[in-house]
Design a protein around this motif. Sequence first.
Motif, short mmCIF file in Angstrom:
data_model
loop_
_atom_site.label_atom_id
_atom_site.label_comp_id
_atom_site.label_asym_id
_atom_site.label_seq_id
_atom_site.Cartn_x
_atom_site.Cartn_y
_atom_site.Cartn_z
N LEU A 210 0.94 -1.18 -0.01
CA LEU A 210 -0.01 -0.03 0.10
C LEU A 210 0.95 1.23 -0.02
CD1 LEU A 210 -2.74 -0.86 2.65
CD2 LEU A 210 -2.79 -0.85 -0.06
N LEU A 211 1.85 1.27 0.80
CA LEU A 211 2.85 2.48 0.84
C LEU A 211 3.64 2.49 -0.49
CD1 LEU A 211 4.19 2.08 4.61
CD2 LEU A 211 2.90 4.12 3.63
N GLU A 212 3.84 1.30 -1.24
CA GLU A 212 4.50 1.51 -2.48
C GLU A 212 3.57 2.22 -3.44
OE1 GLU A 212 6.79 -1.00 -6.17
OE2 GLU A 212 5.25 -1.90 -4.56
N ILE A 213 2.54 1.99 -3.24
CA ILE A 213 1.20 2.74 -4.28
C ILE A 213 1.29 4.42 -3.98
CG2 ILE A 213 -1.30 3.13 -4.54
CD1 ILE A 213 -1.52 -0.01 -3.70
N GLY A 214 1.33 4.53 -2.60
CA GLY A 214 1.28 5.93 -2.25
C GLY A 214 2.59 6.45 -2.71
N TRP A 215 3.87 5.70 -2.64
CA TRP A 215 5.08 6.78 -3.40
C TRP A 215 4.77 6.80 -4.76
CZ3 TRP A 215 8.58 4.83 -6.48
CH2 TRP A 215 8.93 3.45 -6.08
N ALA A 216 4.47 5.69 -5.37
CA ALA A 216 4.40 5.64 -7.03
C ALA A 216 3.45 6.91 -7.22
CB ALA A 216 3.96 4.63 -7.39
N ILE A 217 2.23 6.95 -6.76
CA ILE A 217 1.44 8.00 -7.06
C ILE A 217 1.87 9.32 -6.61
CG2 ILE A 217 -1.01 9.04 -6.67
CD1 ILE A 217 -0.91 6.81 -8.42
N GLY A 218 2.56 9.50 -5.46
CA GLY A 218 3.36 10.55 -4.70
C GLY A 218 4.30 11.15 -5.78
N LEU A 219 4.87 10.28 -6.54
CA LEU A 219 6.02 10.89 -7.71
C LEU A 219 5.34 11.72 -8.46
CD1 LEU A 219 8.40 7.90 -8.01
CD2 LEU A 219 8.84 10.03 -7.03
N LYS A 220 4.06 11.64 -9.17
CA LYS A 220 3.26 12.34 -9.88
C LYS A 220 3.04 13.75 -9.25
CE LYS A 220 0.97 12.85 -13.81
NZ LYS A 220 1.25 13.15 -15.07
N TYR A 221 2.62 13.81 -8.03
CA TYR A 221 2.09 15.03 -7.18
C TYR A 221 3.48 15.79 -6.92
CZ TYR A 221 -2.48 13.35 -7.52
OH TYR A 221 -3.55 12.95 -7.99
N THR A 222 4.72 15.30 -6.94
CA THR A 222 5.93 16.04 -6.47
C THR A 222 6.35 16.83 -7.41
OG1 THR A 222 7.54 14.63 -7.37
CG2 THR A 222 6.81 14.27 -5.11
N GLU A 223 5.77 16.70 -9.09
CA GLU A 223 6.38 17.75 -10.00
C GLU A 223 7.75 17.64 -9.98
OE1 GLU A 223 3.86 21.28 -10.24
OE2 GLU A 223 1.83 20.12 -9.95
N GLY A 224 8.29 16.53 -10.31
CA GLY A 224 9.71 16.54 -10.48
C GLY A 224 10.58 16.73 -8.94
N PHE A 225 10.04 16.57 -7.69
CA PHE A 225 10.47 17.07 -6.48
C PHE A 225 10.70 18.58 -6.32
CE2 PHE A 225 12.03 12.79 -7.67
CZ PHE A 225 11.44 11.92 -6.27
N THR A 226 9.70 19.16 -7.05
CA THR A 226 9.61 20.69 -6.77
C THR A 226 8.79 21.34 -5.80
OG1 THR A 226 8.10 20.81 -8.75
CG2 THR A 226 10.40 21.20 -9.28
N ARG A 227 7.86 20.15 -5.53
CA ARG A 227 6.89 20.45 -4.29
C ARG A 227 7.05 19.84 -2.98
NH1 ARG A 227 1.08 19.10 -6.06
NH2 ARG A 227 0.76 20.56 -4.53
N LEU A 228 7.42 20.66 -1.87
CA LEU A 228 8.00 20.26 -0.83
C LEU A 228 7.11 19.21 -0.26
CD1 LEU A 228 10.07 20.17 1.18
CD2 LEU A 228 9.05 22.11 2.32
N THR A 229 5.84 19.54 0.14
CA THR A 229 4.96 18.61 0.99
C THR A 229 4.74 17.28 0.49
OG1 THR A 229 3.81 20.59 2.05
CG2 THR A 229 2.63 18.12 2.22
N PRO A 230 4.49 17.21 -1.13
CA PRO A 230 4.28 15.89 -1.75
C PRO A 230 5.64 15.41 -1.80
CG PRO A 230 3.06 17.56 -3.03
CD PRO A 230 4.02 18.14 -2.06
N THR A 231 6.84 15.76 -1.75
CA THR A 231 8.09 15.38 -1.97
C THR A 231 8.41 14.59 -0.52
OG1 THR A 231 8.99 16.95 -3.46
CG2 THR A 231 10.44 15.62 -2.21
N ILE A 232 8.23 15.29 0.60
CA ILE A 232 8.38 14.81 1.79
C ILE A 232 7.70 13.49 2.11
CG2 ILE A 232 8.00 15.09 4.36
CD1 ILE A 232 9.12 18.06 3.90
N LEU A 233 6.17 13.74 1.83
CA LEU A 233 5.44 12.38 2.13
C LEU A 233 5.65 11.46 1.05
CD1 LEU A 233 1.97 14.23 1.95
CD2 LEU A 233 3.01 13.12 3.93
#
Length: 104
Positions: free
Chosen positions: A11-34
Motif C-alpha cells: 500500500l505504501l508503494e502505491i502511495g509513493w508511486a502516485i506521490g511521485l506524480k504530485y511532487t512535480e519533479g520533486f519541486t513541491r515540498l509537501t508531496p516530496t516529503i510524503l
Amino acid sequence: MAWVYLFFAGLLEIGWAIGLKYTEGFTRLTPTILTVASMIASLALLGLALKTLPVGTAYAVWTGIGTVGTALLGIYLLGEPAATIRLVCIGLIVGGIVGLKLVA
C-alpha cells in the motif's frame, strides 16, 4: 504477521508511486516529503516481511500490489485510460499475487 507487513508495504508503494506524480519533479515540498517517507516506510515493512517470507514471493507480491494499486489509482485519479485489455491485464496480476500467496 509477515503477510500483514507485506500488505502495508505494498500500500505504501502505491502511495509513493502516485506521490511521485504530485511532487512535480520533486519541486513541491509537501508531496516530496510524503513520497520519500512512504518510500522509506514501504522498504522497512518489506524488510520485516522478508524475515520469514521467501524473497522472490515477497518481492513479487510487493511489486504486484504496487502495480495494481498504482494502475487503478492512475485510472481513478489521473484520468488514465481504462481499456478492457488493460483491466484484464491488471486482473492477471491480481491472479498472480493470489497464486503466490497460496503456494507460499
